[in-house]
Each structure stands twice: as structure tokens, then as C-alpha cells.
Design an enzyme around this catalytic site. Structure first.
Site, PDB file in Angstrom:
ATOM      1  N   GLU A 156       0.617  -1.099   0.013  1.00 11.84           N
ATOM      2  CA  GLU A 156       0.054   0.270  -0.005  1.00 11.84           C
ATOM      3  C   GLU A 156       0.782   1.297   0.150  1.00 11.84           C
ATOM      4  O   GLU A 156       0.724   2.239   0.315  1.00 11.84           O
ATOM      5  CB  GLU A 156      -0.667   0.027   1.030  1.00 11.84           C
ATOM      6  CG  GLU A 156      -1.909  -0.886   1.278  1.00 11.84           C
ATOM      7  CD  GLU A 156      -2.203  -1.395   0.406  1.00 11.84           C
ATOM      8  OE1 GLU A 156      -2.531  -0.618  -0.963  1.00 11.84           O
ATOM      9  OE2 GLU A 156      -3.834  -2.531   0.482  1.00 11.84           O
ATOM     10  N   GLU A 170       8.954   5.802   1.370  1.00  7.95           N
ATOM     11  CA  GLU A 170       9.193   7.020   0.888  1.00  7.95           C
ATOM     12  C   GLU A 170       7.331   7.702   0.324  1.00  7.95           C
ATOM     13  O   GLU A 170       7.451   9.028   0.416  1.00  7.95           O
ATOM     14  CB  GLU A 170      10.080   6.676  -0.554  1.00  7.95           C
ATOM     15  CG  GLU A 170      11.903   6.214   0.041  1.00  7.95           C
ATOM     16  CD  GLU A 170      11.540   5.195   0.779  1.00  7.95           C
ATOM     17  OE1 GLU A 170      12.442   4.855   1.281  1.00  7.95           O
ATOM     18  OE2 GLU A 170      10.541   4.142   0.536  1.00  7.95           O
TER      19      GLU A 170
END
Length: 401
Positions: free
Chosen positions: A379, A383
Site C-alpha cells: 500500500e 518514501e
């Protein structure tokens, strides 16, 4: 305090549901999870048990045969299930994302057709955005739908499809340039299609192939697959919401639910790792006493427990924000980021507490050590979460110079 990660303000019904799920996890999942995981075996008996409990309809409205519960209730159930075996939580996650997208964005005909059978567990949902060369850049999707009379013809290859083999309904995001002139922003020319198929592998309907399971380091049992569309014909009434060009927004709405789910999974796995670590620390003796009495181990246990509590609190906050009807991408991003990172750290600390035995497949912590990394990328990577969080913070704290 008898147990970590308690949630204040739950109703009697929520508490009853969670107690039932926790009992099911302790009796039906934990005793068999490691054996099934080592065999990479689909947990059919466990899934059948979840179906009997009504969990496949947990968030589906009562008018469609579901329990009509909140995202918070669902997230707390996922936390419990992931504590037993994270793969099982993955089986229900994609199902609920599709059910949520149908509830929020589907036409009335689509809701009436799919939701009652999804609530009963007779239809199992999966959703697909990623592609082999895509990574986190959803705007780079190349799979495409072309209008042909009353149908659309879909071509392209999708990747990392959880429940790809066992699902019978897949929500697939593709490009659809029809009605969108050249130069339209990529996210405004994407459409979600509801594709019904047979369970299994190979050609599961004309023009649609599920090649087989992808062999993974962890997260076994649940099937992760590719999806190949080659001249797949889909009727126009299976465009989610009935209009093209809305797919990106529909999927992102679903992903917010998915990020709360991943945060809940991280909380559950971290809780189990702490339980295993604190138990082993009281059983293992060195230098004439249990290692739990050594200050270094007590410090480690203190850090682990604090991380479990913090991640749980952020996950609960993100779920409650979504339930309130407010935008929660900031809270969901923070919860997913923190819970997945803390999960990795708590699992590693429990692994260290086990010493050499943690490296043995006879010990449950070995399985958790291979499962935790999936949460770092599922998901959206850390980052990506930081980008979402940073952009939302700049919106909220815009400098008025």
C-alpha cells in the site's frame, strides 16, 4: 495493564466482536499458522471459519446483508487476525477494499448485484493497480480499455494481485482515453472496471489469464499473482460508478482504507512478536537467571512495548478519522509509515531475544521475521507515505508571507 494496545471508547458490540475474533485467532489460527505457512498452503479451513463468523460482511451495510460496522471495528479485527497470521488478514483486506469502493462509488445496480454476495463471502474481492514496470507511479499505467459498442476491450498486464487466484471479482485500474482529449492529466483518464471471473489459475474467462502464484519470501498461503488481459471484453455496466475517468480517485479512496489495514497488520504482527519475546525472555536462563532479569533485555522489552502502543494509537486515530467522514490521508499515511517501521523493529528485537533459536523454523518468530518486510512496501512504500505526509503538512501549515 493486562494487555498492550487496548482501545478506549468501544461499544459493547465492538467489544463482543473483538473478543470473538481474538478467541478464533487463539484457537484456530495460531496453532496451525506456522505449519501452513511453511507449506505455502491456502488456509481454507480458517477462511471458512471467518465466513461463518460473518467477517466478510463486516463493513458492508446491513441492507446488503452485512454487519454495517465501522472502519475502526474492521481495523481492530485485522489487528487481531494479523497477530495470528498476517496472510489471513491479507485475504480479507482486498475483499474489503473492493466492497468499500462499491459502497462508496458503485451504481445502485452494482451494489445490489455484488454486495449481498460479498457480505456472505460467496464472492471474494481483489483489486489491481500495479504493473510490472509501474512501482509507485500510478500515473504510468499502460493497461488500456478501448470502447467497442456497448463493451470495452481491455489489454495489459497487472502485477502483485493479492487473492488473484481465489478471488471471483477484481477491481482493475486501467487507462481509458475515450471521452478524454489528448493532453488530459493521466489521473483524469483512468477507469476502474469490475471484472468477474472464475477462481483458479490459467484462463479464468475469455481474454483473462491468471498465470500462477508468485513465490515469495514471506506472506505465504495467500496467493499473489499477475493478471494478463488480452482482448478481455467487459460490458459498460461494469465500469465502477457508471462513468469513465473516475478510477484514480476511486482507487485512492480505497487505498486510504488499505493503508489503515496495513497499519493494523503491523500492529498485530508487532504485538505477537512482543508476546513471543517477553515469553521467551522469562523462560531462557543465562548466568543463573532468566534473561528477562538482565537490564539489557528489560530495556529492549520496554522499547518494544512502547512502539506497539504508539503504533496502535496512530492506527486507531486514522480509522476514527475516516469513520467521521473527514479526509484522513495524512493520518493514514502516518499510521501506515509508523506501524510498518515499528513492526519491523519490534520483530527484529524479538528475534534478537530468541538468539540462535530465532533462526530456527521451529520457532514462530522466524516466520514473523520474513513477514514484516512486506508491510514496508504494501500500500505504498515509506518514501511514498513521507511524500503524502509532507504535502499535506504544507497544505495545513502554508506560510502566509
Amino acid at each position: 495493564m493486562a494487555r498492550l494496545a487496548q482501545t478506549a471508547g468501544l461499544t459493547d458490540i465492538q467489544q463482543e466482536i473483538l473478543a470473538t475474533v481474538r478467541d478464533f485467532v487463539d484457537k484456530e489460527i495460531i496453532p496451525v499458522a506456522t505449519e501452513l505457512e511453511h507449506r505455502d498452503e491456502y488456509p481454507q479451513a480458517i477462511v471458512d471459519g471467518l465466513k461463518e463468523l460473518g467477517l466478510f460482511g463486516l463493513m458492508i451495510p446491513e441492507e446488503y446483508g452485512g454487519l454495517g460496522e465501522s472502519l475502526l471495528t474492521y481495523a481492530l479485527c485485522v489487528e487481531e487476525i494479523a497477530r495470528g497470521w498476517m496472510s489471513v488478514s491479507g485475504i480479507i483486506n482486498t475483499h474489503f477494499i473492493v466492497a468499500y469502493m462499491l459502497k462508496q462509488h458503485g451504481t445502485q445496480e452494482q451494489k445490489d448485484h455484488f454486495l449481498p454476495r460479498m457480505a456472505a463471502g460467496d464472492i471474494r474481492g481483489a483489486f489491481s493497480m500495479s504493473e510490472p514496470a509501474l512501482g509507485s507511479d500510478v500515473s504510468a499505467i499502460t493497461s488500456k480499455a478501448v470502447k467497442d459498442g456497448d463493451e470495452y476491450v481491455l489489454n495489459g498486464q497487472k502485477m502483485w494481485l493479492t487473492n488473484g487466484g481465489t478471488s471471483t471479482l477484481v477491481a482493475v485500474l486501467v487507462r481509458s482515453d475515450e471521452g478524454h482529449p489528448e493532453g488530459t492529466a493521466p489521473h483524469k483518464s483512468m477507469t476502474t472496471f469490475l471484472i468477474e471471473k472464475e477462481a483458479g489459475f490459467g484462463e479464468v474467462r475469455p481474454g483473462l489469464t491468471i498465470p500462477g502464484k508468485i513465490d515469495k519470501m514471506g506472506y505465504k498461503g495467500v496467493d499473489t499473482t499477475e493478471l494478463i488481459m488480452d482482448g478481455l471484453r467487459i460490458p459498460a455496466n461494469r465500469v465502477l460508478g457508471g462513468a469513465t475517468g473516475r478510477g484514480f480517485y476511486q482507487m485512492m479512496d480505497g487505498v486510504e482504507v488499505g493503508r489503515v489495514n496495513v497499519a493494523a497488520r503491523g500492529c498485530g504482527v508487532a504485538q505477537r512478536a512482543f508476546e513471543l519475546g517477553v515469553q521467551y525472555a522469562q523462560q531462557r536462563h543465562t548466568f543463573g537467571k532468566p534473561i528477562a532479569q538482565h537490564q539489557a533485555i528489560q530495556f529492549k522489552l520496554a522499547e518494544m512495548a512502547t512502539k506497539v502502543e504508539a503504533a496502535h494509537a496512530m492506527m486507531v486515530n486514522a480509522a476514527r478519522k475516516k469513520d467521521s467522514g473527514e479526509r484522513n490521508d495524512l493520518e493514514a499515511g502516518m499510521a501506515k509509515y509508523l506501524a510498518s517501521e515499528y513492526c519491523k523493529e519490534v520483530v527484529e528485537d524479538a528475534f534478537r531475544i530468541h538468539g540462535g533459536y530465532g533462526f530456527s523454523k521451529e520457532y514462530e518468530i522466524e516466520r514473523l521475521y520474513r513477514e514484516a518486510p512486506m508491510l514496508l512496501i504494501g500500500e505504498g512504500t515509506a518514501e511514498i507515505q513521507k511524500m503524502i505526509i509532507g504535502r499535506r503538512l504544507l497544505e495545513e501549515y502554508r506560510f502566509q508571507g
